[in-house]
Enzyme design. Sequence first.
Site, short mmCIF file in Angstrom:
data_model
loop_
_atom_site.label_atom_id
_atom_site.label_comp_id
_atom_site.label_asym_id
_atom_site.label_seq_id
_atom_site.Cartn_x
_atom_site.Cartn_y
_atom_site.Cartn_z
N ASN A 1 -5.41 19.73 -45.00
CA ASN A 1 -6.29 19.50 -43.87
C ASN A 1 -5.28 19.44 -42.77
O ASN A 1 -4.51 18.52 -41.91
CB ASN A 1 -6.96 18.24 -43.78
CG ASN A 1 -8.21 17.71 -45.24
OD1 ASN A 1 -8.31 18.59 -45.05
ND2 ASN A 1 -8.26 16.54 -45.46
N ASN B 1 0.67 -1.62 -0.18
CA ASN B 1 0.46 0.13 0.30
C ASN B 1 1.03 1.14 -0.29
O ASN B 1 0.42 2.18 -0.84
CB ASN B 1 -1.54 -0.23 1.49
CG ASN B 1 -1.82 -0.92 0.98
OD1 ASN B 1 -2.24 -1.49 0.17
ND2 ASN B 1 -2.92 -1.03 2.27
N HIS C 1 -18.50 36.47 -29.50
CA HIS C 1 -19.13 35.68 -30.61
C HIS C 1 -18.65 35.30 -31.58
O HIS C 1 -19.64 35.02 -32.05
CB HIS C 1 -19.99 36.39 -30.76
CG HIS C 1 -21.02 36.73 -29.19
ND1 HIS C 1 -21.57 36.93 -28.19
CD2 HIS C 1 -20.07 38.50 -28.93
CE1 HIS C 1 -21.74 37.65 -27.49
NE2 HIS C 1 -21.01 38.21 -27.75
N SER D 1 -5.67 14.66 -49.03
CA SER D 1 -7.62 14.46 -49.08
C SER D 1 -6.68 13.09 -50.30
O SER D 1 -5.96 13.84 -51.10
CB SER D 1 -8.75 15.25 -49.37
OG SER D 1 -9.29 14.11 -49.85
N GLU E 1 -6.90 18.85 -35.41
CA GLU E 1 -7.94 18.23 -35.11
C GLU E 1 -8.09 16.79 -33.76
O GLU E 1 -8.52 16.55 -32.82
CB GLU E 1 -8.78 17.62 -36.48
CG GLU E 1 -9.30 18.60 -37.26
CD GLU E 1 -9.45 18.03 -38.60
OE1 GLU E 1 -10.74 18.09 -38.88
OE2 GLU E 1 -8.29 17.83 -39.60
N LYS F 1 -6.89 19.97 -51.23
CA LYS F 1 -6.66 19.37 -49.32
C LYS F 1 -5.70 19.87 -49.38
O LYS F 1 -4.89 19.08 -49.23
CB LYS F 1 -7.84 18.78 -49.21
CG LYS F 1 -9.64 18.77 -49.78
CD LYS F 1 -10.39 19.63 -48.66
CE LYS F 1 -10.30 18.98 -47.55
NZ LYS F 1 -11.91 18.73 -47.19
N1 ARG Z 1 -0.84 -3.14 -7.42
C1 ARG Z 1 -1.79 -2.61 -6.38
C2 ARG Z 1 -2.64 -1.10 -7.15
O1 ARG Z 1 -2.59 -0.89 -7.80
C3 ARG Z 1 -0.56 -2.80 -5.30
C4 ARG Z 1 -1.07 -2.69 -3.60
C5 ARG Z 1 -2.11 -3.73 -3.92
N2 ARG Z 1 -2.35 -3.61 -2.21
C6 ARG Z 1 -2.92 -4.79 -1.08
N3 ARG Z 1 -3.54 -4.33 -0.74
N4 ARG Z 1 -3.93 -5.50 -2.48
O2 ARG Z 1 -2.82 -0.67 -6.56
#
Ligand code: ARG
Length: 467
Positions: free
Chosen positions: A295, A120, A166, A287, A300, A293
Amino acid sequence: MADAKSETQSSNQMWGGRFASGPDAIMEEINASIGFDKKLYAQDIRGSMAHATMLAHQGIISTEDRDKIVGGLQAILKEIEDGTFAFSRKLEDIHMNVEARLAALVGPAAGRLHTARSRNDQVALDFRLWVKEELQKTERMLSALIAAFLDRAEEHADTVMPGFTHLQTAQPVTFGHHCMAYVEMFGRDRQRVRHAIEHLDESPIGAAALAGTGFPIDRHMTANALGFREPTRNSIDTVSDRDFALEFLSIAAIAATHLSRLAEEIVIWSTPQFGFIRLSDAFSTGSSIMPQKKNPDAAELVRAKTGRINGSLVALLTVMKGLPLAYSKDMQEDKEQVFDSAESLELALAAMTGMVRDMTVRADRMKAAAGSGYSTATDLADWLVREAGLPFRDAHHVTGRAVALAEQKGCDLAELPLEDLQAINPAITDKVYGVLTVEASVASRTSFGGTAPANVRQQIAWWRGRN
Ligand code: ARG
């Protein structure tokens, strides 16, 4: 997906301790992020090296294990860069792909790397590092675009064109002034980028799963080693925060919106009907059926990329809006939006810088258009206020009658004979003709921020000192 089933019979070697069997093939497919998060390999390895170094410094792992880990990570970096690394979807993501390979290369020492951290905080770190680098790149690309505009503005500080509201002819302006309007817009984008870099400049590593850790880690040391200003202050927020990704996307969406407005102007200006610019061959296409043309495809496509980028912003806002603290797997869906937007924005910035540098400005066409549509009517009204003491509302009315008469006669305001003007208001003298030309009109707009060539040159000098 077809052959996935047979691969998934055994449980995951990283977290499978309590699992009797492996995941269903569909589970593996929905769960895996390696297909896109392999882009984070360099950040992941850099983060792990800093973490291992800190763990050894704090006496949490031995220096021998640190050396094995760092050496193994260096070897993995080389394998990935040489294209010999075998990414595995069974290992879900970049973090576990790297760690599993490290175990294969250096043995049990690898198992100590994940002490006092979690995927995490690891993913929060990798992604922050990636976004920070992308923001730095965006800053450089915006500066290049601003430089292109400053050069064109300097060249055309005196080139008169119609200014529009405008999309109707309003008052004459200079092309230099119009270019400087874009410098302001992209300058604000660049400020937003700089602020976003400041906001994200805190290191997440060490927040662990969400609660921090009991090991005596030094988060200031890792923050410092990874080039962050300081560590984040709240471990729960750290693993649940994706503001840095949302800020990147919102900045990208605003910048892309600016690019899209410019693209729209380029499309309009390059039509034969306007003919204000000619795009270089390098940034246009022909084109296959109509030989005449040329373009503005690049413009775009820049306009269209904006749709993708705006979509990514809304997508990630929507992913985040219902998530309880702290980490939820929903957040894995953050990366593709950011990667796709970054690629689109880079392309759009590069294409636009090329178009602005290469386009031929047709000053003759701009000047001819600048004088049409009674664009100096406001100058006549202002003259009546200044020289004849009329209240502006009365002057507006008198001028309206002069415009109606010119329209009826099929001529410009400056072509109306003095008798005609005096019949509308006897205070008008022949001095009025001095303000009815487009050059006089733009030269008179000397208020701060106005279109007078002298002002535009001052604005250019101001920006050159900041670019
Ligand atoms: N691949 C996961 C993500 O991108 C990594 C973190 C995973 N954490 C967990 N508790 N499963 O979020």
